[in-house]
Design a protein around this motif. Structure first.
Motif, short mmCIF file in Angstrom:
data_model
loop_
_atom_site.label_atom_id
_atom_site.label_comp_id
_atom_site.label_asym_id
_atom_site.label_seq_id
_atom_site.Cartn_x
_atom_site.Cartn_y
_atom_site.Cartn_z
N SER A 23 -70.66 10.74 -85.11
CA SER A 23 -69.30 10.87 -85.59
C SER A 23 -68.43 9.67 -85.23
CB SER A 23 -68.66 12.15 -85.01
OG SER A 23 -68.54 12.06 -83.60
N VAL A 24 -68.95 8.77 -84.38
CA VAL A 24 -68.22 7.58 -83.98
C VAL A 24 -68.67 6.41 -84.85
CG1 VAL A 24 -67.75 5.99 -82.09
CG2 VAL A 24 -68.01 8.43 -81.62
N GLN A 25 -67.74 5.62 -85.31
CA GLN A 25 -68.03 4.62 -86.33
C GLN A 25 -68.82 3.43 -85.84
OE1 GLN A 25 -63.62 3.84 -86.56
NE2 GLN A 25 -64.28 1.73 -86.81
N GLY A 26 -68.86 3.17 -84.54
CA GLY A 26 -69.50 1.97 -84.03
C GLY A 26 -68.50 0.83 -83.91
N HIS B 37 -62.29 2.87 -77.79
CA HIS B 37 -61.72 2.61 -79.11
C HIS B 37 -61.07 1.22 -79.09
CE1 HIS B 37 -62.15 6.86 -80.38
NE2 HIS B 37 -61.80 7.14 -79.13
N ALA C 18 -74.05 0.16 -82.28
CA ALA C 18 -74.12 1.62 -82.41
C ALA C 18 -74.70 2.17 -81.11
CB ALA C 18 -74.98 2.00 -83.62
N GLY D 101 -63.44 -1.07 -83.69
CA GLY D 101 -64.31 0.10 -83.83
C GLY D 101 -64.31 0.96 -82.59
N SER D 102 -65.23 1.92 -82.56
CA SER D 102 -65.31 2.89 -81.47
C SER D 102 -66.76 3.12 -81.08
CB SER D 102 -64.68 4.23 -81.88
OG SER D 102 -63.32 4.05 -82.28
#
Length: 297
Positions: free
Chosen positions: A124-127, A89, A154, A107-108
């Motif tokens: 579910s992770v935003q990138g 993160h 991503a 981002g994550s």
């Protein structure tokens, strides 16, 4: 680093790095040098050798970092980065390069995708979004000029999918194939052969990615896993493509690529490149492009 008594194959590791300890960056990556600033990094690893679980946090304040790819050091770097259950993160990461250059990351992204449900977890992770503006890049036998980018990462850190856009402008892109990097293209007296070799081995957008000195080889495991997904490459303004002593073109245009970054033959480029001026020098013969005629590729 402390490693406590544990069950067979179990991992229980705690590590901490502060301030001057960041010079370890130079040991891990000799091209990157920690010059100054404060840092506080803590890392905890649990689980097993087969399924380690990493957690940690890093705070960096007013750091100064230099590397050979940037004309000026990355300065005023402030960052807060967390590692939570194998997901990275980036809460904030901002720095400046010279008077106008800026770099922002936020981002994550999971470290790796393993096991059932990995795709759902990744969704579910935003990138991670990378914003670069006005960076003065200096890559020997590669590119000297200004780089701007708005990249979207991503997938995972070990198998990233790269999208977004990048622009190369106000500089020179050197079209030197890997075999020619150890010699001066104009010193061997074989300029005619050099042109033919260049036509067969060099990509005008730099997709062939020769192993430039000072940059990790594209054959590394991480580079082998990079996938381009609709990555847009913008060329110009004020960009020239040069093979020293042989070719010198003004180049512009837009190209979109999809496919594995380390396999040029399997990349799927789409777009138009324009050559608005230039010269081809074949020892005693010199050819020039006429500006009134459109030249595209």
């Amino acid at each position: 680093v402390a490693e406590k008594d544990r069950e067979p194959e179990a991992i229980e590791i705690d590590a901490a790095v502060k301030d001057s300890g960041m010079v370890l960056i130079s040991a891990i990556s000799p091209q990157v040098h920690w010059e100054s600033g404060s840092a506080d990094i803590a890392l905890q690893v649990r689980g097993s050798l087969q399924q380690p679980v990493a957690d940690g946090v890093a705070h960096v304040n007013r750091a100064l970092i230099s590397c050979p790819w940037l004309a000026k050091p990355l300065s005023g770097l402030n960052a807060t980065v967390r590692l939570q259950e194998n997901t990275l993160h980036v809460d904030t990461l901002e720095g400046r390069v010279g008077r106008r250059g800026q770099l922002k990351v936020k981002g994550s992204l999971p470290i790796t995708l393993i096991g059932a449900g990995a795709d759902e977890d990744a969704a579910s992770v935003q990138g991670i979004a990378v914003q670069a503006h006005g960076l003065e890049v200096r890559v020997r036998n590669g590119f000297n000029g200004t780089f701007d980018g708005a990249l979207a990462l991503a997938g995972s850190m070990t198998s990233p999918q790269v999208g977004g856009s990048m622009r190369f402008s106000k500089g020179t892109m050197y079209l030197v194939p890997p075999a020619a990097q150890e010699r001066d293209p104009g010193s061997s007296g074989e300029e005619e052969n050099a042109v033919l070799q260049w036509m067969n081995s060099v990509d005008l957008v730099g997709l062939a990615a020769p192993a430039y000195p000072g940059i990790p080889s594209v054959d590394s495991q991480l580079a082998n896993n990079v996938w381009c997904r609709g990555l847009k490459i913008n060329l110009g303004p004020e960009l020239r493509a040069v093979y020293p002593f042989v070719l010198n073109f003004g180049i512009a245009g837009d190209v979109e690529i999809t496919g594995p970054a380390n396999e040029v033959a399997n990349l799927k480029p789409a777009g138009v490149r324009q050559f608005d001026s230039g010269d081809i020098n074949l020892v005693a013969t010199q050819l020039s492009l006429k500006r009134e005629h459109a030249t595209k590729a």
